[in-house]
Design an enzyme around this catalytic site. Structure first.
Site, short mmCIF file in Angstrom:
data_model
loop_
_atom_site.label_atom_id
_atom_site.label_comp_id
_atom_site.label_asym_id
_atom_site.label_seq_id
_atom_site.Cartn_x
_atom_site.Cartn_y
_atom_site.Cartn_z
N HIS A 112 -9.62 1.43 -22.17
CA HIS A 112 -10.93 1.60 -22.83
C HIS A 112 -11.46 3.01 -22.54
O HIS A 112 -11.25 3.55 -21.45
CB HIS A 112 -11.91 0.54 -22.31
CG HIS A 112 -13.16 0.47 -23.13
ND1 HIS A 112 -14.19 1.36 -22.95
CD2 HIS A 112 -13.52 -0.34 -24.15
CE1 HIS A 112 -15.14 1.09 -23.85
NE2 HIS A 112 -14.76 0.06 -24.58
N GLU A 124 -10.59 2.48 -31.41
CA GLU A 124 -12.01 2.67 -31.11
C GLU A 124 -12.34 4.16 -31.07
O GLU A 124 -12.17 4.81 -30.02
CB GLU A 124 -12.34 2.05 -29.75
CG GLU A 124 -12.17 0.56 -29.68
CD GLU A 124 -13.14 -0.05 -28.67
OE1 GLU A 124 -13.92 -0.92 -29.06
OE2 GLU A 124 -13.12 0.37 -27.50
C1 PEP Z 1 -16.83 -0.90 -26.95
O1 PEP Z 1 -17.36 -0.39 -25.97
O2 PEP Z 1 -15.61 -1.18 -26.94
C2 PEP Z 1 -17.64 -1.15 -28.13
C3 PEP Z 1 -17.02 -1.36 -29.26
O3 PEP Z 1 -18.99 -1.13 -27.95
P1 PEP Z 1 -20.10 -1.33 -29.11
O4 PEP Z 1 -19.68 -2.51 -29.94
O5 PEP Z 1 -21.36 -1.62 -28.36
O6 PEP Z 1 -20.14 -0.09 -29.90
#
Ligand code: PEP
Length: 272
Positions: free
Chosen positions: A116, A186
């Protein structure tokens, strides 16, 4: 062809503040998603809540067994699985503040988030991520590997960045282990932001990541789920899944709101 389940995964990070809040949220999600047959929900809480949530999950498993005895479809109850937010590559020992596969296994954890961006920010390199993935697979966890660029540039350098993240993270990971891999794309700039990135852009990235997996493994990897994460909510989830062709969602803030999380899981279920 069997229909693939969508993965709706909640990353609670360092929340909520108490065990009682954690169990309340989890129970509500369990109850309100129990009827979903085409969506797999997974919650990744802080470690200290795992034991309490595993107990609640045990009740779900018992209920599932009872249903099976009654010869009802095992699909009538979808258990909320438990995931961890990290793991150390060592099984035990002198690793202050760390968590190991051996410790996590006690609580029925099935999935582990690795790489992450918030862990990368703490100094986790691609090489460390790779050792964690190899350890997690050894422990028979399913790995949720997070990749994503910090910034986007007009020349497409971010694509090479993500390709490199995937190549390094998966070094030494065998083809047969792909069945235990989930990739979560992400973009760091969309995490904790006000808006997700456009579904068309997510669509491009899912294709790019699949192509990169193909280049690494020289095999069709269509079964490896590719998720999107970054400011997902109940309003944008549908279009991300549909137009973004994401196989699921990794959700931060909205996973702490059981109504929002359930609404997203229900949307995924109807689209599957
Ligand atoms: C994350 O931290 O993986 C994430 C997707 O956070 P958020 O949904 O709050 O943007």
């Amino acid at each position: 062809m069997t229909q693939k389940k969508k993965f709706i995964i909640g990353n609670w990070k360092m929340n909520p503040a108490t065990t009682s809040l954690a169990t309340d949220i989890f129970k509500k999600i369990q109850k309100d998603t129990a009827h979903l047959t085409k969506t797999q929900t997974i919650i990744c809480p802080p470690y200290i809540y795992l034991e309490s949530l595993a107990r609640l999950q045990g009740l779900s498993k018992a209920a599932k067994k009872t249903k099976k005895k009654k010869k009802e479809s095992s699909h009538t109850l979808a258990p909320v699985l438990l995931g961890a937010q990290n793991l150390n590559s060592e099984p035990m020992g002198a690793r202050t503040g760390e968590i190991s596969g051996e410790l996590l296994k006690q609580f029925g954890v099935t999935h582990v988030i690795i790489g992450h961006s918030e862990r990368r920010d703490l100094g986790e390199t691609d090489a460390i991520i790779n050792t964690k993935i190899l350890a997690a697979l050894n422990w028979k966890f399913k790995v949720i590997l997070c990749v994503g660029e910090k910034v986007r540039d007009d020349d497409g350098h971010y694509l090479a960045f993500i390709k490199n993240q995937l190549e390094q993270a998966l070094a030494g990971v065998k083809k047969e282990n792909l069945k235990s891999l989930i990739v979560a794309y992400e973009p760091v700039w969309a995490i904790g932001a006000t808006e997700a990135i456009p579904p068309s852009s997510i669509h491009g990235m899912t294709i790019f990541i699949r192509k990169t997996l193909f280049d690494i493994y020289k095999t069709r990897t269509l079964t490896t789920p590719i998720l999107y994460g970054g400011s997902v909510d109940s309003k944008n989830a549908g279009e991300i899944l549909q137009q973004g062709s994401a196989d699921g969602l990794l959700i931060g803030r909205q996973s702490l709101d059981p109504n929002a999380f359930t609404a997203i899981a229900v949307t995924a279920n109807t689209l599957s």
